[in-house]
Design a protein around this motif. Structure first.
Motif, PDB file in Angstrom:
ATOM      1  N   LYS A 189       0.860  -1.192   0.000  1.00  0.00           N
ATOM      2  CA  LYS A 189       0.000   0.000   0.000  1.00  0.00           C
ATOM      3  C   LYS A 189       0.888   1.231   0.000  1.00  0.00           C
ATOM      4  N   VAL A 190       1.599   1.416  -1.094  1.00  0.00           N
ATOM      5  CA  VAL A 190       2.636   2.448  -1.187  1.00  0.00           C
ATOM      6  C   VAL A 190       2.077   3.847  -0.949  1.00  0.00           C
ATOM      7  N   GLN A 191       0.981   4.198  -1.594  1.00  0.00           N
ATOM      8  CA  GLN A 191       0.425   5.546  -1.428  1.00  0.00           C
ATOM      9  C   GLN A 191      -0.012   5.774   0.010  1.00  0.00           C
ATOM     10  N   ASN A 192      -0.640   4.769   0.609  1.00  0.00           N
ATOM     11  CA  ASN A 192      -1.068   4.890   2.003  1.00  0.00           C
ATOM     12  C   ASN A 192       0.137   5.069   2.931  1.00  0.00           C
ATOM     13  N   THR A 193       1.202   4.325   2.679  1.00  0.00           N
ATOM     14  CA  THR A 193       2.403   4.459   3.500  1.00  0.00           C
ATOM     15  C   THR A 193       3.016   5.847   3.320  1.00  0.00           C
ATOM     16  N   TYR A 194       3.066   6.324   2.095  1.00  0.00           N
ATOM     17  CA  TYR A 194       3.550   7.685   1.827  1.00  0.00           C
ATOM     18  C   TYR A 194       2.718   8.705   2.613  1.00  0.00           C
ATOM     19  N   ASP A 195       1.401   8.609   2.489  1.00  0.00           N
ATOM     20  CA  ASP A 195       0.511   9.555   3.178  1.00  0.00           C
ATOM     21  C   ASP A 195       0.697   9.490   4.691  1.00  0.00           C
ATOM     22  N   MET A 196       0.853   8.281   5.218  1.00  0.00           N
ATOM     23  CA  MET A 196       1.060   8.111   6.650  1.00  0.00           C
ATOM     24  C   MET A 196       2.367   8.766   7.082  1.00  0.00           C
TER      25      MET A 196
ATOM     26  N   PRO B 251      13.658   1.331  -3.873  1.00  0.00           N
ATOM     27  CA  PRO B 251      12.763   1.987  -2.915  1.00  0.00           C
ATOM     28  C   PRO B 251      11.451   2.365  -3.590  1.00  0.00           C
ATOM     29  N   THR B 252      10.375   2.312  -2.821  1.00  0.00           N
ATOM     30  CA  THR B 252       9.076   2.723  -3.356  1.00  0.00           C
ATOM     31  C   THR B 252       8.886   4.226  -3.158  1.00  0.00           C
ATOM     32  N   LYS B 253       7.815   4.726  -3.747  1.00  0.00           N
ATOM     33  CA  LYS B 253       7.471   6.139  -3.624  1.00  0.00           C
ATOM     34  C   LYS B 253       7.250   6.541  -2.160  1.00  0.00           C
ATOM     35  N   ALA B 254       6.967   5.570  -1.300  1.00  0.00           N
ATOM     36  CA  ALA B 254       6.705   5.887   0.112  1.00  0.00           C
ATOM     37  C   ALA B 254       7.852   6.679   0.720  1.00  0.00           C
ATOM     38  N   LEU B 255       9.068   6.347   0.361  1.00  0.00           N
ATOM     39  CA  LEU B 255      10.229   7.050   0.937  1.00  0.00           C
ATOM     40  C   LEU B 255      10.340   8.494   0.452  1.00  0.00           C
ATOM     41  N   ASP B 256       9.659   8.827  -0.628  1.00  0.00           N
ATOM     42  CA  ASP B 256       9.671  10.216  -1.089  1.00  0.00           C
ATOM     43  C   ASP B 256       9.068  11.161  -0.050  1.00  0.00           C
ATOM     44  N   ALA B 257       8.337  10.617   0.890  1.00  0.00           N
ATOM     45  CA  ALA B 257       7.760  11.451   1.960  1.00  0.00           C
ATOM     46  C   ALA B 257       8.870  12.148   2.750  1.00  0.00           C
ATOM     47  N   PHE B 258      10.048  11.559   2.756  1.00  0.00           N
ATOM     48  CA  PHE B 258      11.170  12.171   3.491  1.00  0.00           C
ATOM     49  C   PHE B 258      11.837  13.296   2.705  1.00  0.00           C
ATOM     50  N   LEU B 259      11.404  13.512   1.458  1.00  0.00           N
ATOM     51  CA  LEU B 259      11.954  14.607   0.658  1.00  0.00           C
ATOM     52  C   LEU B 259      11.196  15.906   0.887  1.00  0.00           C
TER      53      LEU B 259
END
Length: 111
Positions: free
Chosen positions: A50-57, A101-109
């Protein structure tokens, strides 16, 4: 410093982070005020499927950390982001089946 873990995946009944993210924020604010210490989310993870959900979280967790008064919210650490399910069997990593890495890690950018 006080370190917290946050894994909505393990919450009984409903692992939807939107139901507990405000509680995380309140806990951090309370601990920072009560003990006069900085706080940090030292363990967080979301479902690799659930990449988008993980990113949002992750974005929501960082916002809660930044909202701790007096700059006492220090940061967020993703636990085992590279632990791809293909070899580790860990479903809360942020690595895809393609070995990247998935898009989820982009949350750290996000600043």
């Amino acid at each position: 410093m006080i370190g917290l873990s946050y894994y909505p995946y393990w919450l009984e009944g409903n692992p939807d982070y939107t139901l507990s993210i405000a509680d995380l924020g309140q806990n951090m604010k309370d601990m920072a005020a009560r003990y006069g210490k900085e706080v940090m989310v030292v363990e967080v993870g979301g479902e690799d499927t659930k990449v988008q959900n993980t990113y949002d979280m992750l974005v929501a967790v960082q916002k809660q950390v930044k909202a701790v008064p007096d700059r006492k919210g220090l940061g967020v650490i993703y636990w085992e982001p590279q632990g791809a399910r293909s070899w580790s069997k860990y479903g809360l990593s942020a690595w895809g089946a393609d070995g990247k890495p998935t898009k989820a890690l982009d949350a750290f950018l996000i600043k």
